[in-house]
Enzyme design. Sequence first.
Site, PDB file in Angstrom:
ATOM      1  N   LYS A 160      61.954  90.029 193.718  1.00  0.00           N
ATOM      2  CA  LYS A 160      61.023  91.111 193.353  1.00  0.00           C
ATOM      3  C   LYS A 160      59.716  90.949 194.129  1.00  0.00           C
ATOM      4  O   LYS A 160      59.487  89.895 194.732  1.00  0.00           O
ATOM      5  CB  LYS A 160      60.767  91.080 191.845  1.00  0.00           C
ATOM      6  CG  LYS A 160      60.129  89.792 191.348  1.00  0.00           C
ATOM      7  CD  LYS A 160      60.124  89.721 189.824  1.00  0.00           C
ATOM      8  CE  LYS A 160      59.556  88.389 189.345  1.00  0.00           C
ATOM      9  NZ  LYS A 160      59.742  88.219 187.884  1.00  0.00           N
ATOM     10  N   TYR A 178      27.647  86.379 203.391  1.00  0.00           N
ATOM     11  CA  TYR A 178      27.051  87.281 202.406  1.00  0.00           C
ATOM     12  C   TYR A 178      26.387  86.484 201.294  1.00  0.00           C
ATOM     13  O   TYR A 178      26.956  85.506 200.798  1.00  0.00           O
ATOM     14  CB  TYR A 178      28.109  88.200 201.809  1.00  0.00           C
ATOM     15  CG  TYR A 178      28.568  89.267 202.767  1.00  0.00           C
ATOM     16  CD1 TYR A 178      27.679  90.248 203.219  1.00  0.00           C
ATOM     17  CD2 TYR A 178      29.881  89.301 203.224  1.00  0.00           C
ATOM     18  CE1 TYR A 178      28.097  91.234 204.101  1.00  0.00           C
ATOM     19  CE2 TYR A 178      30.308  90.284 204.097  1.00  0.00           C
ATOM     20  CZ  TYR A 178      29.416  91.244 204.536  1.00  0.00           C
ATOM     21  OH  TYR A 178      29.830  92.212 205.404  1.00  0.00           O
TER      22      TYR A 178
HETATM   23  C1  LIG Z   1      60.361  86.851 187.789  1.00  0.00           C
HETATM   24  C2  LIG Z   1      61.488  86.498 186.910  1.00  0.00           C
HETATM   25  C3  LIG Z   1      62.218  85.315 187.133  1.00  0.00           C
HETATM   26  C4  LIG Z   1      61.837  84.293 188.178  1.00  0.00           C
HETATM   27  O1  LIG Z   1      60.780  83.491 187.658  1.00  0.00           O
HETATM   28  P1  LIG Z   1      60.205  82.240 188.492  1.00  0.00           P
HETATM   29  O2  LIG Z   1      59.213  81.630 187.578  1.00  0.00           O
HETATM   30  O3  LIG Z   1      59.560  82.808 189.709  1.00  0.00           O
HETATM   31  O4  LIG Z   1      61.349  81.376 188.808  1.00  0.00           O
HETATM   32  C5  LIG Z   1      63.344  85.099 186.354  1.00  0.00           C
HETATM   33  N1  LIG Z   1      63.699  85.964 185.376  1.00  0.00           N
HETATM   34  C6  LIG Z   1      62.990  87.085 185.114  1.00  0.00           C
HETATM   35  C7  LIG Z   1      63.420  87.973 184.019  1.00  0.00           C
HETATM   36  C8  LIG Z   1      61.855  87.381 185.866  1.00  0.00           C
HETATM   37  O5  LIG Z   1      61.153  88.475 185.597  1.00  0.00           O
END
Ligand SMILES: *Cc1c(COP(=O)(O)O)cnc(C)c1O
Length: 363
Positions: free
Chosen positions: A34, A251
């Site tokens: 994702k 800045y």
């Molecule tokens: C993002 C996600 C993961 C992966 O989590 P990590 O901590 O990056 O390993 C696994 N399961 C779900 C449902 C997620 O949303």
Amino acid sequence: MRPIKAQISASALQHNLNVVKQHAPESKIMAVVKANAYGHGLIGVARALNAADGFAVLDIAEAIDLREAGFAQTILLLEGVFHEADLQLAASFAVDIVVHNEAQVAMLLRQRLLRPINVHVKMDTGMHRLGFSPDTYLAAVQQLKSCQNVRDLVLMTHFATADQPQGVALPLQQFKSIARQLPYAQSLANSAAILLHPDTCADWVRPGIMLYGASPVSGVLAQHFNLKPAMRLTSEIIAIQTLAAGESAGYGNRFTATRQTRLGIVACGYADGYPRHAGQYPNEAYPFGLPIAVNGSLTQTLGRVSMDMLFCDLTDIPAAQIGAPVELWGDLVPVDTVAEMAGTVGYELLCAVSSRVPIAMVA
Ligand SMILES: *Cc1c(COP(=O)(O)O)cnc(C)c1O
């Protein structure tokens, strides 16, 4: 072209996938890609991780991108579909969906899909974000089982505290007490659970951050888990200034030199995704800023990060000239150290690398 780029190592991704396999040798691996593969580039990462059994994304568009790029593995929408139109698309591209609420069940019951799809039914075991409560879960599973649009079921949960001292004993017991009555595959573990709670590794595991070589556990570096950073965010020195003691830079003149200081200007700023809140949490090793490497030597950032540039200390790296290579994070500078000192986690920094930073896959 600006010299900043994100180099993504295919061999580091593959190494980290093997680390998942060592921890969960019996499980199928759903690589979580994702958020544009946590900022690493969806298709390039999926190619490097082609040995994974599945890919998990958020949006149907990402799932279709993967199918159209030729990936035949399981593809899962982690939040399911948001609207009915996406359900028909999911069916036609053979994309699995999570179902986590009654509205999604109703959608499935209402429609007539081209072909049945696989559903991962989510139980809420204490995150209180998505999922059926344990007492409504069985009823949801029964409804889905009898729905003609549904092919196989997978029982799923997601832990709120896998990386915390309290662990997952309670939610795991809650999930198992119901799941053991049902003849379906199970999917529980994210990275923290895979690394810390082997008893959560079931038919499927869902690693995300560990594949990218960053740590799911704050205060513990990824290296400790034998993970290799997949991203090197690199740039170059584009100007050099010398400050006399008492002169300031940037800045708000936030940095004032206490000695004669050779200042490197780096082509990287917050518009590239570098944290502007750098140096909020100084420590002994980096009293003024964040760790950064120039010419392969560690030094620190100085002053306020601007939109397109930041400052670093070259006083003790006299060989560094304009054009010297800079690593913002990667092999020499763990992204988790930068994150911790900026008051966040590696996840956020990796995902926030902006679209103007070109991604280059390397071996
Ligand atoms: C993002 C996600 C993961 C992966 O989590 P990590 O901590 O990056 O390993 C696994 N399961 C779900 C449902 C997620 O949303």
